[in-house]
Write an enzyme that holds these catalytic residues in place. Structure first.
Site, PDB file in Angstrom:
ATOM      1  N   MET A 119      -8.999  -2.766   9.568  1.00 37.87           N
ATOM      2  CA  MET A 119      -8.766  -2.825  10.895  1.00 37.87           C
ATOM      3  C   MET A 119      -7.729  -1.496  11.247  1.00 37.87           C
ATOM      4  O   MET A 119      -7.273  -1.717  12.407  1.00 37.87           O
ATOM      5  CB  MET A 119      -7.809  -3.923  10.797  1.00 37.87           C
ATOM      6  CG  MET A 119      -8.362  -5.375  10.629  1.00 37.87           C
ATOM      7  SD  MET A 119      -7.277  -6.806  10.405  1.00 37.87           S
ATOM      8  CE  MET A 119      -7.025  -7.153  12.357  1.00 37.87           C
ATOM      9  N   GLU A 120      -8.138  -0.353  10.757  1.00 44.27           N
ATOM     10  CA  GLU A 120      -7.128   0.683  11.152  1.00 44.27           C
ATOM     11  C   GLU A 120      -7.816   2.230  10.979  1.00 44.27           C
ATOM     12  O   GLU A 120      -7.696   2.854  11.697  1.00 44.27           O
ATOM     13  CB  GLU A 120      -6.045   0.774   9.957  1.00 44.27           C
ATOM     14  CG  GLU A 120      -4.803  -0.078  10.355  1.00 44.27           C
ATOM     15  CD  GLU A 120      -5.308  -1.336   9.373  1.00 44.27           C
ATOM     16  OE1 GLU A 120      -4.861  -2.602   9.892  1.00 44.27           O
ATOM     17  OE2 GLU A 120      -5.770  -1.256   8.345  1.00 44.27           O
TER      18      GLU A 120
ATOM     19  N   GLU B  81       0.708  -1.244  -0.027  1.00 41.88           N
ATOM     20  CA  GLU B  81      -0.034  -0.001  -0.109  1.00 41.88           C
ATOM     21  C   GLU B  81       0.919   1.274  -0.045  1.00 41.88           C
ATOM     22  O   GLU B  81       0.270   2.202  -0.204  1.00 41.88           O
ATOM     23  CB  GLU B  81      -0.930  -0.167   1.242  1.00 41.88           C
ATOM     24  CG  GLU B  81      -1.993  -1.049   1.015  1.00 41.88           C
ATOM     25  CD  GLU B  81      -2.548  -1.407   2.352  1.00 41.88           C
ATOM     26  OE1 GLU B  81      -3.685  -2.253   2.462  1.00 41.88           O
ATOM     27  OE2 GLU B  81      -2.391  -0.817   3.453  1.00 41.88           O
TER      28      GLU B  81
ATOM     29  N   ASP C 175     -11.868  -8.104  -0.817  1.00 43.46           N
ATOM     30  CA  ASP C 175     -12.623  -9.496  -0.789  1.00 43.46           C
ATOM     31  C   ASP C 175     -14.060  -8.920  -0.363  1.00 43.46           C
ATOM     32  O   ASP C 175     -14.290  -7.776  -0.184  1.00 43.46           O
ATOM     33  CB  ASP C 175     -11.973 -10.247   0.242  1.00 43.46           C
ATOM     34  CG  ASP C 175     -11.971  -9.534   1.644  1.00 43.46           C
ATOM     35  OD1 ASP C 175     -12.821  -9.788   2.343  1.00 43.46           O
ATOM     36  OD2 ASP C 175     -11.012  -8.802   1.832  1.00 43.46           O
TER      37      ASP C 175
ATOM     38  N   GLY D  21     -12.553  -5.376   3.229  1.00 42.24           N
ATOM     39  CA  GLY D  21     -13.671  -6.175   3.152  1.00 42.24           C
ATOM     40  C   GLY D  21     -15.061  -5.581   2.756  1.00 42.24           C
ATOM     41  O   GLY D  21     -15.323  -4.684   3.453  1.00 42.24           O
TER      42      GLY D  21
END
Length: 233
Positions: free
Chosen positions: A175-176, A14, A199, A80
């Site tokens: 998650m961040e 990233e 996903d 996701g």
């Protein structure tokens, strides 16, 4: 005060393209995180990899603000999909960010609410949102501006996805982002989170994630490049 833009990714994929395009880069290691200062498209930037999870993201963001004086933060990466209208490769631009694993419901708080705190859902900067939307339109990317949900867990259950969408109104899960958002809010720093869907957060990630992470990271990178090229317009 001159403008300094903090660019954060959670993984090497990233940020490596951002690093490759920087000029006069200088590296500093703080709390185990490498911060690279330099110029990108005529702007002073600091690029770093936060690592995975909310604690890493919050520490990284606070150091960007305290040590490097960043005025704006752009977080880029993959996520996701939670909103059923999203497909792999689509972009989510954060309207707000919230922690889906903040759960104090036994005490009467709604899921995601941080107890005894005025704000639990953190609004992204309207100008940065507009820049990101401009970039997606110019590139022809499918995008959705919506709520980014964050938690220290990799969501892979269709039941959980349905809950995150129907009960919390999430567009995607990662998650961040909410940790970056909260740290920025606490410091009065504008932010936006950009996520490319790698996903569907439905248990198929073992098939999708590795294949699409690199492609999704490239797409996010191109959006950030466009934003920097038009930052002053």
């Amino acid at each position: 005060m001159s403008q300094v833009i903090g660019l954060i990714g959670a993984m090497d994929e990233e940020i490596e393209l951002l690093l490759s395009g920087m000029q006069t880069a200088r590296k500093t290691v703080k709390a185990g995180i490498t911060y690279t200062e330099g110029m990108l498209h005529g702007h002073r930037v600091v690029v770093c990899k936060s690592g995975v999870g909310k604690v890493n993201a919050a520490v990284t963001t606070q150091i960007l603000i305290d040590r490097f004086g960043v005025n704006s933060v752009i977080f880029t990466g993959v996520a996701g999909a939670v909103n059923p209208e999203l497909n792999i490769g689509d972009i989510v631009i954060s309207s707000t960010c919230m922690q889906h694993d903040m759960d104090v419901t036994p005490l009467g708080f709604a899921r995601g609410i941080i107890p005894y705190q005025d704000i639990s859902e953190f609004a992204a900067d309207s100008r940065l949102i507009q820049l990101a939307e401009m970039a997606c339109r110019a590139r022809g990317d499918r995008y959705l501006t919506g709520k980014v949900l964050s938690g220290d867990q990799f969501v892979a259950s269709r039941e959980t996805v349905t809950t995150l969408y129907t009960e919390m109104g999430g567009a995607c899960t990662e998650m961040e982002g909410a940790a970056v958002a909260q740290a920025c809010h606490m410091n009065g720093a504008p932010f936006v989170v950009l996520r490319s869907m790698s996903d569907k957060a439905d248990g198929s990630a073992h098939v999708n994630f590795a294949e699409f992470t690199v492609e999704a990271s490239h797409r996010s990178h191109q959006i950030v490049e466009y934003m920097l090229q038009h930052f002053d317009t």
